[in-house]
Design an enzyme around this catalytic site. Structure first.
Site, PDB file in Angstrom:
ATOM      1  CE  LYS A  78      36.523  47.219  40.068  1.00 23.28           C
ATOM      2  NZ  LYS A  78      37.884  47.056  39.561  1.00 23.28           N
ATOM      3  CG  ASP A  79      32.555  46.611  44.019  1.00 19.18           C
ATOM      4  OD1 ASP A  79      33.365  45.911  43.372  1.00 19.18           O
ATOM      5  OD2 ASP A  79      32.898  47.483  44.840  1.00 19.18           O
ATOM      6  NE  ARG A 126      39.032  42.860  34.796  1.00 23.55           N
ATOM      7  CZ  ARG A 126      40.041  43.732  34.799  1.00 23.55           C
ATOM      8  NH1 ARG A 126      40.806  43.867  33.735  1.00 23.55           N
ATOM      9  NH2 ARG A 126      40.293  44.468  35.862  1.00 23.55           N
ATOM     10  NE  ARG A 127      42.860  45.013  37.532  1.00 32.79           N
ATOM     11  CZ  ARG A 127      42.197  45.355  38.631  1.00 32.79           C
ATOM     12  NH1 ARG A 127      42.394  44.681  39.753  1.00 32.79           N
ATOM     13  NH2 ARG A 127      41.364  46.367  38.628  1.00 32.79           N
ATOM     14  NE  ARG A 144      39.778  41.485  49.564  1.00 32.51           N
ATOM     15  CZ  ARG A 144      38.892  41.285  50.524  1.00 32.51           C
ATOM     16  NH1 ARG A 144      38.537  40.069  50.851  1.00 32.51           N
ATOM     17  NH2 ARG A 144      38.352  42.302  51.166  1.00 32.51           N
ATOM     18  NE  ARG A 150      43.946  45.391  46.322  1.00 36.00           N
ATOM     19  CZ  ARG A 150      43.157  44.690  45.517  1.00 36.00           C
ATOM     20  NH1 ARG A 150      43.469  44.529  44.257  1.00 36.00           N
ATOM     21  NH2 ARG A 150      42.037  44.160  45.961  1.00 36.00           N
ATOM     22  CB  CYS A 239      30.858  32.047  30.069  1.00 35.06           C
ATOM     23  SG  CYS A 239      32.619  32.349  30.099  1.00 35.06           S
TER      24      CYS A 239
END
Length: 308
Positions: A78-79, A126-127, A144, A150, A239
């Protein structure tokens, strides 16, 4: 037998993922592999990922590949930017880890059990948009840091958050699944395109290595990721609102079928367009593109910055 040089970021998750790929390749081919740590601009910056831009964690690895300093690299898929690199080739997409998002909350709470006003941290727009869309009166704050730091903000001695949302795949690969208090249903929180998948990349002209790395490729994962990223690539032209996608491959009456769900959400979570398409794994790219066009036809490009 020459040792292959595998480039990796130095984070605990990147090293774990790279070692998994190295071990699988050695098991399949017998080739010895050495991990080479590469520091990326994303590792040196505290800026939000959204501001740093797509590809910030992969550019240094790709530079090292092109320069011949390493033989291949492992990325969190996804990166990767959606545009293909002219000199490089994705030689393998190994079997995907669970692509869903996960909640780690204080006191073992689920999302629905968090009291109003609870502070929940996550790094992805998105989250953030989808959390707002749930209407749970939570305070969402961008954060981050790596997986461990986290989680420490919820469960550590200096915890300052009630919960964090992060990719389940990373938590699982680091052996911390027991701390997940809820795996979020994609109906509530649709994952990022290619979440949980890895991309094994080498130089496009290195045909012997491409053949060797093919031993790691998992065709169903590759097809699912291709559908999701094809949707994302088509949307990127029209978009810039938060985008989510999840493809599943299941056995149908006439062979395998691919079921792709996609969503575009306004950053404030007030408006969302969610649609789906089905087809065959062979048509994965076309399914993704068609779903993106459906989303744009439904007004996806009007959601950015929407407050209505």
């Amino acid at each position: 037998m020459t040792t292959l040089r595998l480039g990796t970021r130095g984070s605990a998750l990147a090293l774990t993922q790279s070692q998994m790929v190295a071990d699988a390749l050695t098991a399949a081919t017998g080739r010895p592999i050495e991990l080479i740590r590469i520091v990326t601009p994303g590792d040196r910056s505290d800026a939000p990922v959204a501001r740093l831009g797509v590809g910030v964690f992969v550019s240094a690895l790709r530079d090292a590949l092109v320069a011949g300093e390493i033989d291949f690299a492992v990325h969190s898929y996804k990166d990767l930017p959606t545009a293909a690199h002219p000199l490089l080739h994705i030689a393998a997409v190994p079997p995907r880890e669970d692509p869903r998002d996960a909640l780690i909350a204080r006191d073992g709470l689920t999302l629905a059990e968090l009291p109003p006003g609870s502070v929940i941290g996550t790094g992805a727009v998105r989250r953030i948009a989808q959390l707002h869309a749930l209407g749970l009166e939570l305070q969402v704050t961008p954060i981050r840091g790596n997986v461990d730091s986290r989680i420490a903000r919820v469960l550590g001695p200096e915890a300052d958050l009630d919960a964090v949302v992060l990719a389940r795949a990373g938590v699982a690969r680091l052996g911390r699944s027991a701390e997940i208090t809820e795996t979020l249903d994609p109906m509530l929180m649709l994952p990022a395109p290619a979440q949980g998948a890895l991309a094994v990349e080498c130089r496009a002209g290195d045909t012997d290595l491409i053949e060797l790395l093919a031993a790691l490729d998992h065709a169903p994962t590759r097809a699912a990721v291709l559908a999701e990223r094809s949707m994302l690539a088509t949307l990127e032209a029209g978009c810039s609102a938060p985008v989510a996608a999840h493809a599943e491959i299941a056995e149908g009456d006439d062979g395998d079928e691919i079921y792709l769900r996609g969503a575009v959400i306004s950053p404030d979570g007030v408006r969302a367009i969610r649609l789906s398409r089905t087809g065959t794994p062979a048509g994965a790219a076309e399914i993704g593109k068609a779903l993106a066009i459906d989303l744009l036809d439904a007004g996806a490009d009007t959601l950015m910055g929407s407050t209505e």
